[in-house]
Write a protein that holds these residues in place. Sequence first.
Motif, mmCIF file in Angstrom:
data_model
loop_
_atom_site.group_PDB
_atom_site.id
_atom_site.type_symbol
_atom_site.label_atom_id
_atom_site.label_comp_id
_atom_site.label_asym_id
_atom_site.label_seq_id
_atom_site.Cartn_x
_atom_site.Cartn_y
_atom_site.Cartn_z
ATOM 1 N N THR A 89 0.835 -1.205 0.000
ATOM 2 C CA THR A 89 0.000 0.000 0.000
ATOM 3 C C THR A 89 0.867 1.251 0.000
ATOM 4 O O THR A 89 0.583 2.222 -0.721
ATOM 5 C CB THR A 89 -0.956 -0.023 1.201
ATOM 6 O OG1 THR A 89 -1.668 -1.261 1.223
ATOM 7 C CG2 THR A 89 -1.954 1.115 1.121
ATOM 8 N N VAL A 90 1.934 1.243 0.787
ATOM 9 C CA VAL A 90 2.868 2.368 0.786
ATOM 10 C C VAL A 90 3.524 2.517 -0.582
ATOM 11 O O VAL A 90 3.669 3.633 -1.106
ATOM 12 C CB VAL A 90 3.935 2.188 1.888
ATOM 13 C CG1 VAL A 90 5.021 3.245 1.762
ATOM 14 C CG2 VAL A 90 3.281 2.280 3.272
ATOM 15 N N SER A 91 3.902 1.411 -1.199
ATOM 16 C CA SER A 91 4.576 1.467 -2.502
ATOM 17 C C SER A 91 3.706 2.105 -3.572
ATOM 18 O O SER A 91 4.184 2.931 -4.365
ATOM 19 C CB SER A 91 4.993 0.054 -2.942
ATOM 20 O OG SER A 91 5.984 -0.465 -2.094
ATOM 21 N N VAL A 92 2.414 1.754 -3.606
ATOM 22 C CA VAL A 92 1.555 2.349 -4.636
ATOM 23 C C VAL A 92 1.295 3.823 -4.318
ATOM 24 O O VAL A 92 1.148 4.638 -5.236
ATOM 25 C CB VAL A 92 0.238 1.572 -4.837
ATOM 26 C CG1 VAL A 92 0.521 0.145 -5.288
ATOM 27 C CG2 VAL A 92 -0.630 1.583 -3.589
ATOM 28 N N GLY A 93 1.267 4.182 -3.032
ATOM 29 C CA GLY A 93 1.110 5.590 -2.676
ATOM 30 C C GLY A 93 2.284 6.430 -3.150
ATOM 31 O O GLY A 93 2.104 7.521 -3.704
ATOM 32 N N VAL A 94 3.482 5.935 -2.942
ATOM 33 C CA VAL A 94 4.680 6.632 -3.416
ATOM 34 C C VAL A 94 4.650 6.751 -4.939
ATOM 35 O O VAL A 94 4.965 7.808 -5.508
ATOM 36 C CB VAL A 94 5.949 5.905 -2.940
ATOM 37 C CG1 VAL A 94 7.194 6.502 -3.591
ATOM 38 C CG2 VAL A 94 6.061 5.985 -1.414
ATOM 39 N N ALA A 95 4.235 5.672 -5.608
ATOM 40 C CA ALA A 95 4.146 5.703 -7.070
ATOM 41 C C ALA A 95 3.115 6.709 -7.557
ATOM 42 O O ALA A 95 3.259 7.273 -8.646
ATOM 43 C CB ALA A 95 3.817 4.307 -7.608
ATOM 44 N N GLU A 96 2.092 6.974 -6.753
ATOM 45 C CA GLU A 96 1.079 7.962 -7.088
ATOM 46 C C GLU A 96 1.568 9.387 -6.872
ATOM 47 O O GLU A 96 0.867 10.340 -7.192
ATOM 48 C CB GLU A 96 -0.184 7.725 -6.249
ATOM 49 C CG GLU A 96 -1.069 6.599 -6.731
ATOM 50 C CD GLU A 96 -1.875 6.997 -7.956
ATOM 51 O OE1 GLU A 96 -2.838 7.772 -7.830
ATOM 52 O OE2 GLU A 96 -1.525 6.526 -9.061
ATOM 53 N N GLY A 97 2.752 9.534 -6.294
ATOM 54 C CA GLY A 97 3.313 10.857 -6.072
ATOM 55 C C GLY A 97 2.944 11.480 -4.744
ATOM 56 O O GLY A 97 3.163 12.683 -4.540
ATOM 57 N N VAL A 98 2.397 10.697 -3.822
ATOM 58 C CA VAL A 98 2.038 11.208 -2.510
ATOM 59 C C VAL A 98 3.309 11.342 -1.664
ATOM 60 O O VAL A 98 4.164 10.458 -1.661
ATOM 61 C CB VAL A 98 1.032 10.269 -1.808
ATOM 62 C CG1 VAL A 98 0.622 10.825 -0.450
ATOM 63 C CG2 VAL A 98 -0.197 10.071 -2.691
#
Length: 307
Positions: free
Chosen positions: A224-233
Motif C-alpha cells: 500500500t505504501v509502494s503504490v502511494g509513493v508511485a502515485e506521487g504522494v
Amino acid sequence: MRIAVIGTGGIGGPYGASLAKAGADVTFVARGAHLAAIRENGLRIEGDRGATHIRPARATEDIAEIGAVDVVLCCVKLWDLEGAAKQIRAIVGAQTAVIPLQNGIDAAERLIPIVGHEAVMGGMAFVTGEIVAPGVIRQTGTYQRMTFGELDGHLSDRGTRLRDLCEAAGFEGVLSPDIMIPVWEKFILLVPLSGLNALTRLPLGKWRDDPDLLALYEAALRETVSVGVAEGVGLAPDSVDKTLGQMHSMPPHHTTSMGNDLMRGNRLELPWFAGKVVELGRRHRIPTPANGFIYAALKRYVQGAPA
C-alpha cells in the motif's frame, strides 16, 4: 455557519452534534427509524467523550430541501458516494465546501465531476462511533479530529473558518496544506487492518499474535505504501515503520468497520481498500500479491453474505 451532515452515523453524528452544540446551524440527513427518532427526540451521542444531546435537531431525508450551505460533510459509505453527490448538487453555492470523510483515497476525485472542482475539498475523519439505537450513536474512544484542506494546497478562508469552528466545538480541526498526505496515511493504516480483521473474523490482538498473519499484514502494508509513493504522494520514508508502530499500539479488542460489516452480512468497502491497491499496482506495474489475496478471498462478500 450552515452545515449539512450527509449520513448521520458513527462519523457524521459525532461531528455534527459537536458543531451544533457550538452554535452552528446543522441539518442531519438520515433515513428510516433513525431519522424518525432524531426528529422526535433529537440526536444523542454517548460514549467515552461523554454525552451530547441535540434537541431539537433539524433532520431530513430530502437533501434538496436544506438549501445552500457553507459546508457539506459527506459521510455516506463509499458505494453510495455518487448517488449522494447528485443530491448534494442542490445545496452547493458559490462558496460551499463539500468535504468527503470516507476512508478511501479517491472520494474527492469521484465527487468533482458531479458537484464541481471548486466545491470539493479533501478530508479525513478521525472519530469512531456506531448507531446503537435509532437516534443514538455510541462513540468509542476520546479522540475526535477532522483534517481537511483545499486540493490545490492553498489555505482558504472557508477552511480557516471551519478549523476555528471545530476548535470552538471542542475537537481538533486541522487545515492541511497537503491534504492527500493525511488521507493516505490513514489509508495505509486501514487497508491492511481491515483486510486482516475481515479475513480472520478476529479482533486485532488475536491475529497480531500469529506470526503468519502478522507477516501478511506487513506485506499488505508495504504494498500500500509502494503504490502511494508511485502515485506521487509525499509519504514519509519511515511510513512503514511508523504505521507498524501505530498498529502495535492499538488495543487488542480493536476491530474495523469492514470487519464488522462482514460479520453482520452487510456490504463491504473492499473495492476501495485492498481492491484499490491492486488497481493502482497494475497501473504502476507494482506487484501486490498480499492485497490481491485479500481482495480475492473477500470479494464474494462485497454485496453482503453470499446466497
